[in-house]
Design a protein around this motif. Sequence first.
Motif, PDB file in Angstrom:
ATOM      1  N   LEU A   1       7.864  40.050  28.173  1.00 48.74           N
ATOM      2  CA  LEU A   1       6.785  40.103  27.326  1.00 48.74           C
ATOM      3  C   LEU A   1       6.895  41.622  26.336  1.00 48.74           C
ATOM      4  O   LEU A   1       6.865  42.722  27.075  1.00 48.74           O
ATOM      5  CB  LEU A   1       5.417  40.333  28.159  1.00 48.74           C
ATOM      6  CG  LEU A   1       4.934  39.034  28.710  1.00 48.74           C
ATOM      7  CD1 LEU A   1       3.729  39.355  29.709  1.00 48.74           C
ATOM      8  CD2 LEU A   1       4.536  38.006  27.648  1.00 48.74           C
ATOM      9  N   SER A  35       6.578  48.399  26.503  1.00 46.46           N
ATOM     10  CA  SER A  35       7.142  46.798  26.481  1.00 46.46           C
ATOM     11  C   SER A  35       8.625  47.168  25.961  1.00 46.46           C
ATOM     12  O   SER A  35       9.485  46.342  26.327  1.00 46.46           O
ATOM     13  CB  SER A  35       6.383  45.959  25.850  1.00 46.46           C
ATOM     14  OG  SER A  35       6.435  46.170  24.380  1.00 46.46           O
ATOM     15  N   LEU A  38       9.258  37.782  24.303  1.00 45.93           N
ATOM     16  CA  LEU A  38       8.230  36.989  23.821  1.00 45.93           C
ATOM     17  C   LEU A  38       6.959  37.766  23.686  1.00 45.93           C
ATOM     18  O   LEU A  38       6.547  38.921  24.240  1.00 45.93           O
ATOM     19  CB  LEU A  38       7.633  36.108  25.290  1.00 45.93           C
ATOM     20  CG  LEU A  38       6.291  35.367  25.094  1.00 45.93           C
ATOM     21  CD1 LEU A  38       6.538  34.054  24.389  1.00 45.93           C
ATOM     22  CD2 LEU A  38       5.838  34.700  26.548  1.00 45.93           C
ATOM     23  N   SER A  39       6.360  37.598  22.360  1.00 43.40           N
ATOM     24  CA  SER A  39       5.103  38.324  21.928  1.00 43.40           C
ATOM     25  C   SER A  39       4.154  37.230  21.769  1.00 43.40           C
ATOM     26  O   SER A  39       4.250  36.060  21.622  1.00 43.40           O
ATOM     27  CB  SER A  39       5.285  38.847  20.547  1.00 43.40           C
ATOM     28  OG  SER A  39       6.538  39.752  20.770  1.00 43.40           O
ATOM     29  N   VAL A  40       2.831  37.701  21.814  1.00 44.40           N
ATOM     30  CA  VAL A  40       1.408  36.898  21.710  1.00 44.40           C
ATOM     31  C   VAL A  40       0.742  37.231  20.534  1.00 44.40           C
ATOM     32  O   VAL A  40       0.255  38.333  20.601  1.00 44.40           O
ATOM     33  CB  VAL A  40       1.076  36.694  23.075  1.00 44.40           C
ATOM     34  CG1 VAL A  40      -0.498  35.606  22.836  1.00 44.40           C
ATOM     35  CG2 VAL A  40       1.841  36.252  24.256  1.00 44.40           C
ATOM     36  N   CYS A  83       7.284  42.552  32.436  1.00 46.63           N
ATOM     37  CA  CYS A  83       6.053  43.259  31.765  1.00 46.63           C
ATOM     38  C   CYS A  83       6.022  44.401  32.120  1.00 46.63           C
ATOM     39  O   CYS A  83       6.598  45.274  32.881  1.00 46.63           O
ATOM     40  CB  CYS A  83       4.902  42.315  32.211  1.00 46.63           C
ATOM     41  SG  CYS A  83       4.458  42.384  33.907  1.00 46.63           S
ATOM     42  N   MET A 128      -0.811  35.802  29.188  1.00 45.43           N
ATOM     43  CA  MET A 128       0.627  36.039  28.594  1.00 45.43           C
ATOM     44  C   MET A 128       1.739  35.936  29.653  1.00 45.43           C
ATOM     45  O   MET A 128       2.726  35.300  29.329  1.00 45.43           O
ATOM     46  CB  MET A 128       0.482  37.560  28.098  1.00 45.43           C
ATOM     47  CG  MET A 128      -0.191  37.908  26.900  1.00 45.43           C
ATOM     48  SD  MET A 128       0.093  39.718  26.599  1.00 45.43           S
ATOM     49  CE  MET A 128      -0.842  39.654  24.871  1.00 45.43           C
ATOM     50  N   LEU A 129       1.275  36.265  30.782  1.00 49.08           N
ATOM     51  CA  LEU A 129       2.393  35.822  32.043  1.00 49.08           C
ATOM     52  C   LEU A 129       2.574  34.198  32.092  1.00 49.08           C
ATOM     53  O   LEU A 129       3.562  33.773  32.563  1.00 49.08           O
ATOM     54  CB  LEU A 129       2.079  36.653  33.078  1.00 49.08           C
ATOM     55  CG  LEU A 129       2.507  38.375  33.200  1.00 49.08           C
ATOM     56  CD1 LEU A 129       1.794  38.950  34.388  1.00 49.08           C
ATOM     57  CD2 LEU A 129       4.170  38.339  33.264  1.00 49.08           C
ATOM     58  N   ASN A 189      -3.572  39.550  30.242  1.00 47.65           N
ATOM     59  CA  ASN A 189      -2.316  39.602  31.013  1.00 47.65           C
ATOM     60  C   ASN A 189      -1.738  38.145  31.757  1.00 47.65           C
ATOM     61  O   ASN A 189      -0.792  37.853  32.009  1.00 47.65           O
ATOM     62  CB  ASN A 189      -2.177  40.724  31.894  1.00 47.65           C
ATOM     63  CG  ASN A 189      -2.029  41.950  31.070  1.00 47.65           C
ATOM     64  OD1 ASN A 189      -1.707  41.983  30.022  1.00 47.65           O
ATOM     65  ND2 ASN A 189      -2.086  43.392  31.911  1.00 47.65           N
ATOM     66  N   SER A 227       5.086  43.427  23.460  1.00 47.16           N
ATOM     67  CA  SER A 227       3.868  43.842  22.394  1.00 47.16           C
ATOM     68  C   SER A 227       4.072  44.443  21.095  1.00 47.16           C
ATOM     69  O   SER A 227       3.325  44.298  20.238  1.00 47.16           O
ATOM     70  CB  SER A 227       2.772  44.556  23.058  1.00 47.16           C
ATOM     71  OG  SER A 227       3.110  45.724  23.420  1.00 47.16           O
ATOM     72  N   ALA A 267       4.639  33.199  29.474  1.00 44.98           N
ATOM     73  CA  ALA A 267       6.055  33.679  29.715  1.00 44.98           C
ATOM     74  C   ALA A 267       6.631  32.799  30.987  1.00 44.98           C
ATOM     75  O   ALA A 267       7.910  32.335  30.883  1.00 44.98           O
ATOM     76  CB  ALA A 267       6.036  35.218  30.209  1.00 44.98           C
TER      77      ALA A 267
END
Length: 247
Positions: free
Chosen positions: A22, A29, A46-48, A137, A119-120, A116, A24, A123
């Motif tokens: 992850l 990160s 991976l970004s959100v 993370c 996001m996880l 979180n 950010s 992921a």
Amino acid sequence: MPPATDTIFLPMLTPTKPAVVLVSGGMDSAVVLAIAREAGFAPHALSVRYGQRHTSELDAAARVARALGAVAHKTVHVDLRSIGGSALTDDIAVPTDADGHVIGQGIPSTYVPARNTIMLSVALGWAEVLGATDLFCGVNAVDYSGYPDCRPAFITAFEALANLATKAGVEGQKFRVHAPLLHLSKAEIVREGLRLGVDFAQTVSCYQADPEGRACGHCDACRLRAQGFADAGVADPTRYVNGARIG
């Protein structure tokens, strides 16, 4: 309407074990991505885009992923602004030192409900597709703002969930959630990043950065970051609005 995802694949020099990291766009990160790479993983960043106040951190995430050797960088769109409930996704003021906010006293309004966890989970889904069993993370339980989803118990619980709730887990794969910064101070994170060659000038930590990525100097994220560099005895490369940190 933006696409659900966008993925940029970067050149991979040597094939290694894949992992999802992850990213950010912030300093923590970035260090985690460098740690995953040093550990021999092929890091898939991976970004959100979750409806946060600004997208300059996502621009930073793309820079960091490329600079630190991610083999792919994917940005997934999840609309957390539609449910609100946070100063980062709703019309709620970001707490600052100017209004007397004290870091660590209660859970601040910048907590994003279930962020979180979500996001996880994303992921974890990408990891299954990649055949990866390692997630990274940047959560931290030492110098942080009091978020419940940055505690060791959360990481342990999510890892257990990952092994119960996935096809790969049921079929015998063992997922592991790596949180290498969990017990480090911000100063220790700064030193580790410098050891790994992280260019912190490329990162953006501020909760309310301007479109150019310049920091406000007053929110929790800015204050923790500045204190970390000061404690590490390292010059802070952060760019601030009006050219200098105030407060």
